[in-house]
Motif scaffolding. Structure first.
Motif, PDB file in Angstrom:
ATOM      1  N   THR A  52       0.809  -1.222   0.000  1.00 39.45           N
ATOM      2  CA  THR A  52       0.000   0.000   0.000  1.00 39.45           C
ATOM      3  C   THR A  52       0.840   1.270   0.000  1.00 39.45           C
ATOM      4  OG1 THR A  52      -0.123   0.032   2.428  1.00 39.45           O
ATOM      5  CG2 THR A  52      -1.874  -1.145   1.255  1.00 39.45           C
ATOM      6  N   LYS A  53       2.145   1.131   0.254  1.00 37.07           N
ATOM      7  CA  LYS A  53       3.026   2.291   0.323  1.00 37.07           C
ATOM      8  C   LYS A  53       4.296   2.020  -0.475  1.00 37.07           C
ATOM      9  CE  LYS A  53       0.530   4.544   3.481  1.00 37.07           C
ATOM     10  NZ  LYS A  53      -0.633   3.609   3.522  1.00 37.07           N
ATOM     11  N   GLU A  70       1.352   7.312  -8.585  1.00 36.13           N
ATOM     12  CA  GLU A  70       0.467   8.348  -8.041  1.00 36.13           C
ATOM     13  C   GLU A  70      -0.959   8.223  -8.564  1.00 36.13           C
ATOM     14  OE1 GLU A  70       0.388  13.197  -8.007  1.00 36.13           O
ATOM     15  OE2 GLU A  70       2.247  12.157  -7.459  1.00 36.13           O
ATOM     16  N   GLU A  76       0.178   4.224  -2.348  1.00 33.81           N
ATOM     17  CA  GLU A  76       0.486   5.631  -2.046  1.00 33.81           C
ATOM     18  C   GLU A  76       1.991   5.862  -2.127  1.00 33.81           C
ATOM     19  OE1 GLU A  76       0.196   8.760   1.750  1.00 33.81           O
ATOM     20  OE2 GLU A  76      -0.824   6.818   1.817  1.00 33.81           O
ATOM     21  N   TRP A  77       2.372   6.929  -2.794  1.00 33.53           N
ATOM     22  CA  TRP A  77       3.772   7.341  -2.835  1.00 33.53           C
ATOM     23  C   TRP A  77       4.114   8.086  -1.556  1.00 33.53           C
ATOM     24  CZ3 TRP A  77       8.394   6.687  -4.697  1.00 33.53           C
ATOM     25  CH2 TRP A  77       9.354   7.705  -4.600  1.00 33.53           C
ATOM     26  N   SER A 493       2.747  12.739   6.863  1.00 39.39           N
ATOM     27  CA  SER A 493       1.957  11.556   6.527  1.00 39.39           C
ATOM     28  C   SER A 493       0.870  11.250   7.544  1.00 39.39           C
ATOM     29  CB  SER A 493       2.873  10.335   6.389  1.00 39.39           C
ATOM     30  OG  SER A 493       3.859  10.552   5.396  1.00 39.39           O
TER      31      SER A 493
END
Length: 610
Positions: A52-53, A70, A76-77, A493
């Motif tokens: 997810t990251k 992106e 997610e970046w 974040s």
């Protein structure tokens, strides 16, 4: 042929069989006319694996690929302050996100070399990371112009060659016809071997279209099958040893049980057999530390005397996932000879002096549990000293190492992730029993100071995915100065770790190793409680900082429900004596000092200007 050569050959045969099964699965998948960009294919594969990251730093050779990241709704970046911290973050993410992997994206040359220390640490400690590197186009690699980020001598493969020293597999994508297969190959190796891999993605190839049908067949992340006849023979030999030992056996769990995802299998073995169980430092929390048959941490000669006696006097030790490094074994002071040891690893099993290549623990453990369960009643007759660490009563109000760690044990909760920096923190927290469901994260083998800051970012993000409640970091002031920038990424974040800074004005572990009064172990004393505000937080709203000078102030803070709720990022500066250290660290430093064989004292005048 030597035993090691046979083992290597067997491992390669097993790997090729595994790869062949994957290829056959792809061949059976129906082809379609749908196409996808190579860069999109890579991102989709990562999403399928639960990622997810993605961590990293943008650079001109990876920007086009990052558009695919992106624009994807499920990944997610996370832009980091530098590539080293990004590698640390991917490492922490992978340690928590079991069955998945960490992902790091950098640019050619300058970016990837900055990340290499983090990748090497992940290799050392068996952590699965995919290092994606955006590189010049295929035509530029062929024609070799003197581009920026190159060495200026046309060696476009220099970084690739360097990366192969710290990865289990590597691929330089050069043609769209083979791109998907190469991506799948390195991802499979990363997951099965639990080690980093390296993937070069040229700027032009990222935007080449390829068939998408391979995405319908999942990556095969399961370990290879064990040879049934060899496996059965090994099981028979283990059972014979247990019988010969008259059930006087203990289980010793280490890091690779965590890294190679056999925690559930180990739990079944432990609870269904009733044998006493202990852990090495790198295996802390591989076993529920609230379990009644769990006896604590075994670290060779520096273990608690009760633990040392129970482990070393056992007639048989079932060792699971051992990583016998110096700091993980009390400087190689294990007193458990091979004649009394069975070792289970991800790709082989050793029974006393006999090695069984290709017999991996993931598939062996359930069968071993079934074979050993009949010994349960006798095994439970073996006594296990309670694993406790009471808070001592001390005359001083100074925050001492002997008081701090058991007091922190009272603060820990279920579903906490506790991250401890190499040195004072990792040694101090080892003897603290953790609640059921809590996780310990540390880098004891590679030991790169400052690793925990970037790692905490990845840990906290993976923890959010999995429902962990709090991420708690313990780090010294010296270590934090190396990688402090990543606190700003935590703030941006929205992750909310509690960061305990042990302000002992320097490198305490190094003072004990050598140079107690030397200037090279001193550091600048920062204004720690101003950091979060400086790095983008808003004190009292998005972040909170605390200074505690004594036991009373720290206890009051730990008992505060608002603080303990961890609803914003918090930093706690604890003032401590530079000469104070956990007793285990002192013993380890004494052993390491003897090994390093430093000159005890230089004669007067040597080293001074003349």
């Amino acid at each position: 042929m030597t035993t090691s050569a046979v083992a290597q050959l067997q491992a390669e045969v097993t790997r090729l069989r595994h790869e062949l099964s994957t290829i056959k699965a792809h061949e059976q998948a129906p082809e379609s006319s749908e196409t996808i960009f190579v860069g999109q294919y890579l991102v989709e594969r990562l999403v399928q694996l639960g990622v997810t990251k993605m961590f990293g730093v943008p650079g001109d050779f990876n920007l086009g690929f990052l558009d695919f990241v992106e624009d994807h709704s499920k990944i997610e970046w996370v832009g980091n302050c530098n590539e080293l911290n990004a590698a640390y973050a991917a490492d922490g993410y992978a340690r928590v996100k079991k069955g998945s992997l960490g992902v790091l994206t950098t640019t050619f040359g300058v970016g990837e070399l900055s990340a290499m220390n983090g990748i090497a640490g992940a290799f050392s400690e068996h952590v699965p990371i995919v290092h994606i590197v955006g590189v010049p186009s295929t035509s530029q690699q062929k024609n070799k112009p003197m581009l920026h980020h190159t060495l200026g001598d046309g060696r476009y493969d220099a970084y690739y060659r360097a990366a192969t020293q710290f990865t289990i597999a590597a691929a330089s994508l050069q043609a769209k016809e083979t791109a998907a297969a190469e991506i799948d190959r390195v991802l499979t190796e990363c997951l099965v071997m639990a080690r980093p891999v390296y993937l070069m993605v040229p700027t032009d190839l990222a935007y080449e279209r390829i068939p998408s049908y391979r995405l319908k067949t999942p990556i095969n992340a399961e370990p290879p099958q064990n040879d049934p006849d060899v496996e059965e023979f090994a099981l028979d030999e283990i059972v014979k040893l247990v019988e010969t030992a008259e059930q006087d056996a203990i289980i010793l769990v280490d890091a690779c049980a965590i890294r190679h995802n056999v925690i559930d299998e180990v739990s079944e073995l432990v609870k269904r057999t009733g044998f006493p169980v202990y852990a090495a430092p790198m295996g802390k929390t591989a076993v529920d530390e609230a379990y009644e048959r769990y006896g604590g941490i075994y670290v060779g000669s520096i273990s608690h005397p009760d633990i040392k006696e129970k482990v070393e006097s056992a007639k048989l030790i079932l060792s699971i996932g051992a990583l016998k490094s110096d700091f993980n074994t009390g400087n190689f002071t294990y007193h458990i000879p091979a004649s009394r040891t069975v070792e289970l690893h991800s790709d082989h099993t050793t029974v006393q002096y006999a090695e069984f290549p290709g017999i991996g623990m993931k598939r062996l453990l359930p069968k071993l549990t079934a074979r050993l369960q009949p010994f349960r009643d006798d095994a439970r007759e073996l006594s296990v000293p309670p694993f406790v660490f009471p808070v001592p009563t001390e005359d001083t109000d100074i925050i001492t190492q002997s008081w701090l760690w058991p007091r922190m044990g009272q603060f820990f909760r279920q579903k906490d992730i506790i991250v401890a920096e190499t040195g004072t923190s990792s040694f101090g927290v080892l003897e603290v029993p953790f609640p059921t469901g809590a996780m310990f994260v540390s880098q004891i083998l590679w030991g790169s100071i400052g690793w925990t800051v970037g790692s905490t970012l990845g840990v906290a993000m993976a923890g959010q995915d999995l429902g962990y409640k709090r991420t708690i970091l313990f780090i010294g002031d010296g270590s934090l100065q190396l990688t402090v920038q990543e606190l700003s990424v935590m703030i941006r974040s929205g992750v909310t770790p509690i960061i305990f800074v042990l302000n002992n004005r320097g490198y305490t572990i190094e003072r004990y190793l050598h140079g107690m009064e030397r200037k090279y172990n001193d550091i600048s004393n920062w204004k720690w409680t101003h950091l979060l505000n400086t790095l983008g937080g808003e004190e009292g709203k998005t972040c909170q900082s605390h200074l505690v000078r004594n036991k009373a102030e720290l206890s009051a803070l730990l008992d505060d429900t608002t603080f303990a709720s961890a609803n914003k990022i918090q930093l706690v500066e604890m003032l401590m004596d530079p000469r104070d250290a956990p007793s285990a660290l002192k013993r380890q430093a004494e052993l390491s000092g003897k090994t390093n064989r430093y000159v005890a004292e230089l004669p007067s005048g040597i080293g001074e200007a003349v």
